[in-house]
Write a protein that holds these residues in place. Structure first.
Motif, short mmCIF file in Angstrom:
data_model
loop_
_atom_site.label_atom_id
_atom_site.label_comp_id
_atom_site.label_asym_id
_atom_site.label_seq_id
_atom_site.Cartn_x
_atom_site.Cartn_y
_atom_site.Cartn_z
N THR A 1 0.21 6.52 12.87
CA THR A 1 -0.82 7.44 12.04
C THR A 1 -0.79 7.68 11.07
OG1 THR A 1 0.13 9.23 13.07
CG2 THR A 1 -1.63 8.20 14.24
N GLY A 2 0.62 7.78 10.25
CA GLY A 2 1.05 8.27 8.95
C GLY A 2 0.64 7.22 7.87
N VAL A 3 0.56 5.98 8.47
CA VAL A 3 0.30 4.75 7.53
C VAL A 3 -1.06 4.79 6.93
CG1 VAL A 3 0.43 2.33 7.36
CG2 VAL A 3 2.14 3.32 8.70
N ALA A 4 -2.04 5.27 7.66
CA ALA A 4 -3.27 5.34 7.22
C ALA A 4 -3.65 6.65 6.91
CB ALA A 4 -4.19 4.87 8.42
N ALA A 5 -2.79 7.75 6.59
CA ALA A 5 -3.01 8.98 6.13
C ALA A 5 -3.96 9.13 5.06
CB ALA A 5 -1.78 9.85 6.17
N ASP A 6 -3.57 8.37 3.87
CA ASP A 6 -4.42 8.33 2.72
C ASP A 6 -5.12 7.08 2.58
OD1 ASP A 6 -2.46 6.48 1.93
OD2 ASP A 6 -1.44 7.91 0.62
N ASP A 7 -6.05 7.03 1.49
CA ASP A 7 -6.88 6.10 1.39
C ASP A 7 -6.10 4.48 1.02
OD1 ASP A 7 -9.07 7.12 2.02
OD2 ASP A 7 -9.78 7.42 -0.35
N GLU A 8 -5.00 4.67 0.33
CA GLU A 8 -4.08 3.55 -0.12
C GLU A 8 -3.47 2.80 1.24
OE1 GLU A 8 -0.22 3.25 -2.63
OE2 GLU A 8 -2.07 3.96 -3.64
N GLY A 9 -2.90 3.74 2.05
CA GLY A 9 -2.38 3.43 3.37
C GLY A 9 -3.55 2.69 4.13
N THR B 1 -6.40 -3.99 5.26
CA THR B 1 -6.37 -5.62 4.81
C THR B 1 -5.27 -6.45 5.81
OG1 THR B 1 -6.30 -4.84 2.38
CG2 THR B 1 -5.18 -6.80 2.85
N VAL B 2 -4.30 -5.75 6.22
CA VAL B 2 -3.59 -6.37 7.46
C VAL B 2 -4.38 -7.12 8.48
CG1 VAL B 2 -1.52 -6.39 8.94
CG2 VAL B 2 -1.43 -5.44 6.57
N LEU B 3 -5.11 -6.14 8.90
CA LEU B 3 -6.22 -6.28 10.12
C LEU B 3 -6.73 -7.52 9.78
CD1 LEU B 3 -7.00 -5.59 13.02
CD2 LEU B 3 -8.59 -4.02 11.83
N GLU C 1 -1.87 -8.36 -2.25
CA GLU C 1 -2.87 -7.49 -1.58
C GLU C 1 -2.55 -5.94 -1.21
OE1 GLU C 1 -6.03 -9.23 0.65
OE2 GLU C 1 -4.97 -11.35 0.60
N ILE C 2 -1.23 -6.23 -0.73
CA ILE C 2 -0.41 -4.93 -0.61
C ILE C 2 0.90 -4.80 -1.11
CG2 ILE C 2 -1.79 -4.76 2.01
CD1 ILE C 2 0.91 -5.05 3.13
N SER C 3 1.25 -3.54 -1.17
CA SER C 3 2.63 -3.42 -2.11
C SER C 3 3.72 -3.88 -0.96
CB SER C 3 2.70 -2.08 -2.54
OG SER C 3 2.83 -1.00 -1.73
N ARG C 4 4.78 -3.90 -1.61
CA ARG C 4 6.01 -3.98 -0.76
C ARG C 4 6.23 -2.60 -0.16
NH1 ARG C 4 9.35 -8.19 -1.53
NH2 ARG C 4 8.90 -9.70 -3.26
#
Length: 86
Positions: free
Chosen positions: A6-14, A20-22, A40-43
């Protein structure tokens, strides 16, 4: 979504990285690689997805541990999947 993710999607960037992965997984065979997502996404985002257990190894590729939960998380945030670039 799985508690650790859940923390990965806590902000718009995450959330954008997660979406994008989905998208990339859905456009292919359900798997992703860093090479397919580089640019497309950062390291750091890739590392967070791995560290939080959102992505899990599947041979030499990765799969979303729970794609349904990913979709639900994005829907709860009212975050829409980005279109493919190019």
């Amino acid at each position: 979504m799985i508690e650790t993710g859940t923390g990965v999607a806590a902000d718009d960037e995450g959330a954008a990285a997660l979406a994008t992965v989905l998208r990339v997984a859905q456009e292919g065979d359900g798997t992703v690689t860093w090479a397919a997502l580089d640019g497309e996404i950062s390291r750091e985002q890739w590392g967070a997805l791995l560290a939080h257990g959102v992505l899990v190894p599947a041979g030499d590729r990765f799969v979303l541990a729970d794609p349904t939960a990913v979709r639900e998380t994005l829907e709860e945030r009212e975050f829409h999947l980005p279109d493919a670039e190019g």
